[in-house]
Write a protein that holds these residues in place. Structure first.
Motif, PDB file in Angstrom:
ATOM      1  N   LEU B 205       9.767  -2.271  -2.714  1.00  0.00           N
ATOM      2  CA  LEU B 205      10.507  -2.402  -1.604  1.00  0.00           C
ATOM      3  C   LEU B 205      11.780  -2.622  -1.849  1.00  0.00           C
ATOM      4  CD1 LEU B 205       8.199  -4.540   0.789  1.00  0.00           C
ATOM      5  CD2 LEU B 205       8.936  -2.354   1.368  1.00  0.00           C
ATOM      6  N   GLY B 269      12.815   7.400   7.056  1.00  0.00           N
ATOM      7  CA  GLY B 269      13.316   6.355   6.207  1.00  0.00           C
ATOM      8  C   GLY B 269      12.162   5.127   6.216  1.00  0.00           C
ATOM      9  N   ILE B 270      11.714   5.091   7.488  1.00  0.00           N
ATOM     10  CA  ILE B 270      10.758   3.737   7.650  1.00  0.00           C
ATOM     11  C   ILE B 270       9.501   4.283   7.372  1.00  0.00           C
ATOM     12  CG2 ILE B 270      10.075   2.111   9.207  1.00  0.00           C
ATOM     13  CD1 ILE B 270      12.486   2.370  10.833  1.00  0.00           C
ATOM     14  N   ILE B 273       6.854   3.438   4.481  1.00  0.00           N
ATOM     15  CA  ILE B 273       6.603   2.155   4.441  1.00  0.00           C
ATOM     16  C   ILE B 273       5.668   1.676   5.432  1.00  0.00           C
ATOM     17  CG2 ILE B 273       7.577  -0.300   4.437  1.00  0.00           C
ATOM     18  CD1 ILE B 273      10.308   0.732   3.694  1.00  0.00           C
ATOM     19  N   VAL B 274       5.693   2.260   6.657  1.00  0.00           N
ATOM     20  CA  VAL B 274       4.872   1.835   7.579  1.00  0.00           C
ATOM     21  C   VAL B 274       3.587   2.429   7.556  1.00  0.00           C
ATOM     22  CG1 VAL B 274       4.277   2.014  10.160  1.00  0.00           C
ATOM     23  CG2 VAL B 274       6.667   1.522   9.357  1.00  0.00           C
ATOM     24  N   PHE B 277       2.261   0.184   4.480  1.00  0.00           N
ATOM     25  CA  PHE B 277       2.036  -1.385   4.416  1.00  0.00           C
ATOM     26  C   PHE B 277       0.770  -1.670   4.637  1.00  0.00           C
ATOM     27  CE2 PHE B 277       3.109  -5.183   6.732  1.00  0.00           C
ATOM     28  CZ  PHE B 277       3.348  -5.926   5.395  1.00  0.00           C
TER      29      PHE B 277
END
Lengths: 302, 295
Positions: B205, B269-270, B273-274, B277
């Motif tokens: 991260l 960009g997010i 991760i989303v 996660f």
């Protein structure tokens, strides 16, 4: 003997890359703090540049900036620490009440999500709300309330509040998890006997949960105090879009060091401010840990 | 259940759900803007529901993808390489420090620990990396400074080794004639998956989200990661106009969906991760719990 020697050699071989890294990344810069006592002239090199004693510090503390950045760093951090703890405790107590597993997990994920996002992307999100030409507030909210548009990135007054919201949005999930972990560690028997005595939920929280969280709160508070001289560079630099009109309310030690070095090319001022931060920060961490060793030795770093 | 308890429950549910939704609102605004036509964005601003739904931002990205795809690849490459190297070096350093029969372990543990107490600050570090090591405008600049190793992680892994791996296993394999390095690789590491997953996720991260190394050490677009690119775009909104290499590059300024494109890049960009996660949330929460007390 030879097997022991072989063991030693293997041990050092294993440690080598890691130790080399800390030497280069951490210890060489520590030795470099002498730069703050020099007048750096790149044409003759760092080592040949003349020593000027405490002149850089003298300059720094003569400017009004020194007081401003110290004050901003301390006050913002103090506000963040107190509100983080209060919000963290409240949300953890409430989250613990949610017994439906799906709902509980979804809420936890939603609260943690902001923390996975970098400050760069956070600055985009904030910009979508605050942009003067097409931000959500100026285009949708303020007109609906019959108010005039505000040029957010040039108006200092609301910024302490904006920064607080962004900071809370970013870290609430983590603070909640920390306190939730301590709540889950509380002995269930306490609640069961309280229930038998007829204590309702409010009373259980007030007389059992909160007192049991006291030590976590104290430890967390003190650890945060040890870091109070360091600010979140991204929060104070990116979220206000590095806007000059806001420097009075958004400059902290970290943004000052960066701007002095990269934008003003003032190595003297920048390294003086940086060393000031490192030394005071060091003293703070040490004192907090000495105190912590008395209060709660298990959580002291040394 | 008492009446006041029901009240407590309801307030608790209401507050938590309300705050959770509040935490998500900026993401909704971001995603909605990325699906809005540029014309509607300029006229009505960023909104929670696209007034004029449009895929032009994503179409623009996929037809102008050189810069963005390259930045994306840089991010993936640096994050995975950095995390792998970090896990390797961290565990290799932590293992000797965890061994009670290693005589110098206290000195070296202290040397690692001390880096958490004091640092030289930005200026000496910047001068050293740029003048002494010369990493300005190289991929090393994104990989090395500050991110590669973390003293706190070394201490966590060291503690895990010394508490969770029975000494008897190590002793037994030594008697069987296994070398130290072999013991480390084939016995200690496989037993340490939980702590490796936790610090690996934290490191991943940090690499994925890092923009500071790019800010300090990188000026050439070739070395931009997605975060550095986004930061650069924000600093220079004209960026995409200049780098547009479409055959019809002389399109009018107004027809280039810059505001929605920016939001679409941020979404990209997010997104990874989303998506990832929820599967790793367990390890992330463990990481917070470990870090809360001493980090």
């Amino acid at each position: 003997m030879s097997s022991k020697r072989k063991t030693m050699i293997s041990m050092y071989a294993l440690m080598l890359p890691g130790l080399a890294y800390f030497l280069i990344n951490n210890y060489l810069p520590m030795c470099g703090v002498f730069i703050a006592f020099k007048s750096i002239d790149y044409s003759v090199g760092i080592f040949q540049s003349p020593f000027i004693g405490l002149k850089n510090f003298d300059f720094l503390f003569r400017t009004p900036d020194a007081l401003l950045i110290t004050r901003n760093t301390l006050l913002y951090n103090l506000m963040f620490i107190v509100i983080s703890i209060v919000m963290g405790v409240i949300v953890a107590v409430f989250l613990n009440e949610i017994r439906t597993k799906l709902c509980r997990n979804l809420c936890q994920t939603a609260l943690l999500l902001p923390q996975l996002v970098s400050m760069v992307i956070a600055s985009y999100l904030v910009y979508a709300f605050l942009s003067s030409e097409n931000g959500f507030l100026n285009k949708s909210v303020l007109p609906a309330l019959g108010m005039k548009s505000i040029s957010w990135y040039t108006t200092p007054a609301p910024w302490p509040f904006i920064l607080l919201i962004v900071q809370q949005w970013h870290s609430l999930g983590m603070n909640t998890i920390i306190f939730l972990a301590s709540i889950l560690g509380i002995d269930r028997a306490l609640y069961e006997s309280a229930e038998l005595d007829g204590a309702g939920k409010w009373k259980q929280v007030w007389y059992i949960t909160l007192p049991c969280l006291k030590s976590t709160v104290i430890v967390l508070f003190m650890i945060s105090l040890g870091k109070i001289f360091y600010s979140d560079f991204g929060l104070f630099y990116l979220i206000p879009q590095n806007s000059g009109m806001l420097y009075d309310v958004t400059s902290t030690l970290d943004t000052y060091v960066y701007r002095a070095l990269m934008k003003l090319n003032d190595i003297g001022m920048s390294s003086a401010a940086g060393l000031y931060q490192s030394v005071v920060g060091f003293i703070l961490v040490l004192s907090v840990n000495l105190l912590l060793r008395k209060v709660d030795p298990e959580n002291a770093m040394f | 259940m008492k009446k006041s308890d029901l009240g407590f429950r309801s307030i608790a549910h209401f507050c938590v759900i309300f705050l959770s939704l509040l935490a998500l609102t900026p993401f909704v605004l971001l995603i909605s803007s990325s699906f809005t036509s540029e014309r509607a964005l300029i006229a009505d601003g960023y909104r929670f529901f696209p007034k004029e739904f449009s895929l032009e931002a994503y179409q623009y990205i996929s037809s102008n993808s050189d810069t963005i795809a390259h930045a994306y690849l840089v991010t993936i490459f640096i994050s995975s390489l950095g995390t792998a190297a970090s896990l390797a070096f961290t565990s290799m350093l932590a293992y000797p420090l965890s061994r009670k029969d290693f005589t110098h372990r206290r000195v070296f543990s202290f040397l690692v620990f001390f880096t958490m107490l004091f640092n030289g600050g930005l200026v000496p570090s910047y001068i050293m990396w740029t003048q002494l090591v010369g990493i300005k405008n190289t991929y090393w600049a994104l990989l090395l400074p500050n991110l590669l190793m973390n003293a706190f992680h070394v201490i966590l892994v060291k503690n895990y080794f010394s508490t969770s791996i029975p000494e008897s296993i190590i002793e037994a394999s030594r008697i069987d004639g296994a070398s130290e390095i072999r013991i480390f690789i084939s016995i200690v590491l496989p037993l340490s998956k939980p702590i490796m997953a936790t610090i690996g996720l934290m490191t991943l991260l940090r690499y994925w989200n890092d923009w500071t190394n790019g800010l300090y050490f990188v000026t050439k677009q070739k070395y931009f990661s997605i975060q550095v690119l986004l930061n650069n775009i924000m600093q220079n909104i004209q960026f995409l106009l200049n780098s547009s290499s479409l055959p019809g590059a002389n399109v009018k300024v107004t027809s280039i969906p810059s505001a929605s494109v920016r939001m679409a890049i941020a979404v990209l960009g997010i997104l990874p991760i989303v998506i990832v996660f929820p599967f790793f949330q367990k390890y992330y929460i463990k990481g917070i719990a470990l870090g809360s007390v001493k980090g």
